[in-house]
Design a protein around this motif. Structure first.
Motif, mmCIF file in Angstrom:
data_model
loop_
_atom_site.group_PDB
_atom_site.id
_atom_site.type_symbol
_atom_site.label_atom_id
_atom_site.label_comp_id
_atom_site.label_asym_id
_atom_site.label_seq_id
_atom_site.Cartn_x
_atom_site.Cartn_y
_atom_site.Cartn_z
ATOM 1 N N SER A 1 0.812 -1.220 0.000
ATOM 2 C CA SER A 1 0.000 0.000 0.000
ATOM 3 C C SER A 1 0.846 1.270 0.000
ATOM 4 C CB SER A 1 -0.932 0.008 1.215
ATOM 5 O OG SER A 1 -0.187 0.034 2.419
ATOM 6 N N VAL B 1 1.269 3.433 -3.372
ATOM 7 C CA VAL B 1 0.040 4.043 -3.893
ATOM 8 C C VAL B 1 -0.540 5.052 -2.910
ATOM 9 C CG1 VAL B 1 -0.595 2.183 -5.470
ATOM 10 C CG2 VAL B 1 -1.235 2.005 -3.083
ATOM 11 N N ASN C 1 1.180 8.269 -3.621
ATOM 12 C CA ASN C 1 0.625 8.875 -4.825
ATOM 13 C C ASN C 1 -0.739 9.499 -4.542
ATOM 14 O OD1 ASN C 1 0.673 9.316 -7.776
ATOM 15 N ND2 ASN C 1 -1.043 7.889 -7.782
ATOM 16 N N LEU C 2 -1.550 8.836 -3.719
ATOM 17 C CA LEU C 2 -2.857 9.372 -3.339
ATOM 18 C C LEU C 2 -2.700 10.722 -2.636
ATOM 19 C CD1 LEU C 2 -5.940 9.176 -2.809
ATOM 20 C CD2 LEU C 2 -5.384 7.855 -0.745
ATOM 21 N N THR D 1 -7.608 3.944 -5.273
ATOM 22 C CA THR D 1 -6.390 3.559 -4.547
ATOM 23 C C THR D 1 -6.584 2.234 -3.826
ATOM 24 O OG1 THR D 1 -5.827 5.896 -4.246
ATOM 25 C CG2 THR D 1 -4.714 4.312 -2.825
ATOM 26 N N LEU E 1 -6.280 -0.512 -6.305
ATOM 27 C CA LEU E 1 -4.874 -0.756 -6.649
ATOM 28 C C LEU E 1 -4.201 -1.646 -5.598
ATOM 29 C CD1 LEU E 1 -3.800 2.812 -7.839
ATOM 30 C CD2 LEU E 1 -3.719 0.747 -9.234
ATOM 31 N N ARG F 1 -2.737 -5.551 -6.023
ATOM 32 C CA ARG F 1 -1.367 -5.952 -5.680
ATOM 33 C C ARG F 1 -1.351 -7.080 -4.660
ATOM 34 N NH1 ARG F 1 2.849 -0.975 -5.793
ATOM 35 N NH2 ARG F 1 2.186 -0.013 -7.726
#
Length: 529
Positions: free
Chosen positions: A56, A59, A62-63, A180, A183, A187
């Protein structure tokens, strides 16, 4: 206005949340609790959620950049609502800490009243709680949006939350947050070590290979092991823990799909679902997965060697739980089980996990008991095993006095593990082990079941086949499993492993399926009756 009454109109979901808070006996004006999770306990929770944190983190970073709201924080919790990590502006993190919005604090409804994290955990869906909608007065300085992260095997793995000042506008955050979470879920499924076949599918071919595809992992029999949110939506798997199979979800024959996947084709193909018509799909056998440098992610900590022994049998799980308890103690350990049930493997696994750099000394008790230098032999073995493990084979063959001597020598530094092929009940009846001394020394007992009584037979077969053929996937047909189950396996795990290796050797290096016709009759016939 009474503080127990919401200061503003609430949605139906939030009204129900406030009602739950009242049932929990909470008071909106309660002061902030002063206690937090101890550092050691938080470290344990972080370790238990290592995979979630690992996959996590990129991402979530990025969030936070996409939110573009400096006075905010992105929080990740575990499945119990305990905050594991917080990313955000330093000044806002300091302010958030004043309401305990920080790692190590539980944010369930029972602990923190109506809030985005706790209510999302309760409802299993995206929740927004703004300002005065919070149950506790002290939390009404916040606006929060939270969404569940679904676990690959079902249920909720954690909660992803954005929290900011009550005056901030987070109307755009719902979609970002959900994407998110998807994502992360993608993964988590992709990174699973278990599974035989991975299936990627969607109604649109251009979404295959993206986080928006349906992603499902099946075992050799076609049972669903794990899937992401998109797969659940497309297959209409609405239960919290989906229990289904490929045959129940798709109209295509399972064996035909395996044959296609074994060819290694990257070309998508049409696949008809049982509920939503035709989609586009790509299937790969998990032993054939290719790793691109761009997709590589730091691997989370792997399970221990002892953990790998647990394939689902309840008696084995109980034995491993006893072993874990014993690892923290100092008394002797007695392992009982027929020949080939895995006593030696269990000892070596424990040594690997807990004392790999220290000695593991084996003493054949039946051999030394018949010799003239019995005490000298046992004392010599103890000296060799100092600060390590002394493993006693057929310990009941030793005289009582020698067993008492060795059991009393057990300590937290020098571990004593005794093994026997005699059932524990029989050892008691025949008084072949000084259980009074054994128990007084803090001893623990483990009894490993024979293979014929284990509920995880199919999983064991597949494990042994994978171990024997690490470079290629081999599908074990259900009919072959049924044929193998009919054998009594007097040699237990050792016999099963050896015979499977012989069967696979006779099949050749190109075989991709193990079927009944691959099992020579004479291989099982001598002891089948």
């Amino acid at each position: 206005m009474d503080s127990a009454t919401p200061p503003i109109p609430l949605s139906a979901a939030l009204r129900e949340s406030w009602a739950r808070c009242h049932r929990h006996g909470l008071d909106p004006d309660e002061p902030l609790p002063t206690h937090a999770l101890a550092r050691a306990d938080l470290a344990d929770r972080l370790e238990a959620n290592a995979r979630l944190l690992t996959f996590s983190r990129p991402v979530i970073e990025n969030l936070y950049r996409q939110i573009d709201c400096p006075a905010s924080t992105v929080l990740l919790t575990d499945s119990q609502g305990l905050i594991l990590s917080a990313l955000g502006d330093t000044a806002f993190l300091d302010r958030a800490a004043r309401v305990a919005l920080s790692p190590g604090v539980e944010w369930t409804e029972a602990a923190m009243g109506t809030n985005a994290i706790g209510t999302a955990l309760q409802l299993g869906e995206v929740v927004t709680v703004q300002g005065d909608e919070h149950f506790f007065t002290r939390n009404r300085v916040l606006t929060c949006v939270a969404t569940p992260i679904l676990a690959p095997t079902g249920g909720i793995a954690g909660i992803l939350d954005i929290s900011t000042d009550a005056r901030a506008d987070l109307s755009h955050a719902d979609a970002l947050l959900r994407t998110t979470a998807e994502l992360i879920e993608h993964r988590l499924v992709e990174s699973l070590d278990d599974g035989f076949l991975t299936l990627r599918f969607h109604s649109r071919q251009d979404l295959i290979g993206t986080p928006f595809e349906g992603l499902a992992v099946f075992d050799e029999s076609g049972r669903l092991l794990a899937c992401n949110r998109a797969a659940r939506s497309q297959l209409r798997l609405y239960r919290e823990f989906p229990d289904t199979s490929f045959a129940e979800c798709f109209a295509t024959d399972w064996r035909r799909l395996i044959d296609w996947a074994a060819l290694g084709h990257a070309t998508p193909f049409p696949l008809r679902t049982a509920v939503a018509g035709t989609c586009v799909a790509r299937a790969t056998l998990r032993g054939q997965r290719r790793h691109s440098p761009a997709a590589e992610t730091p691997a989370p900590p792997r399970s221990t060697v002892v953990d790998a022994i647990n394939l689902g049998d309840e008696r084995v799980a109980t034995a491993l739980a006893t072993l874990a308890t014993w690892a923290q103690e100092s008394g002797p350990l007695l392992i009982a089980g027929e020949t080939g049930t895995g006593k030696r493997h269990l000892v070596h696994a424990f040594h690997h996990d807990h004392a790999e750099q220290r000695p593991l000394v084996t003493l054949d008790c039946a051999a030394v008991a018949a010799g003239p230098q019995l005490r000298a032999e046992t004392e010599h073995a103890l000296r060799q095993a100092e600060s390590g493990i002394l493993y006693l084979i057929d310990s009941e063959a030793l005289p009582y006095a020698e067993q008492v001597f060795l059991f009393r020598a057990a300590s937290s530094s020098t571990r004593i593990i005794a093994a026997t092929r005699v059932p524990l009940v029989q050892l008691h009846e025949q008084q072949r082990i000084p259980f009074g001394t054994f128990d007084a020394c803090g001893g623990r007992r483990i009894e490993l079941p024979p293979l014929r009584e284990r509920s995880d037979f199919d999983a064991l077969v597949r494990r042994f086949v994978r171990d024997a053929c690490p470079d290629r996937p081999v599908y074990v047909c259900p009919d072959a499993l049924a044929l193998l189950r009919r054998h009594r396996w007097p040699g237990n795990l050792s016999e099963l492993n050896n015979r499977l290796r012989l069967i696979l050797a006779l099949m050749g290096d190109d075989a991709g399926q193990l079927c009944p016709e691959d099992i020579p009759e004479e291989l099982l016939e001598p002891v089948a009756g």
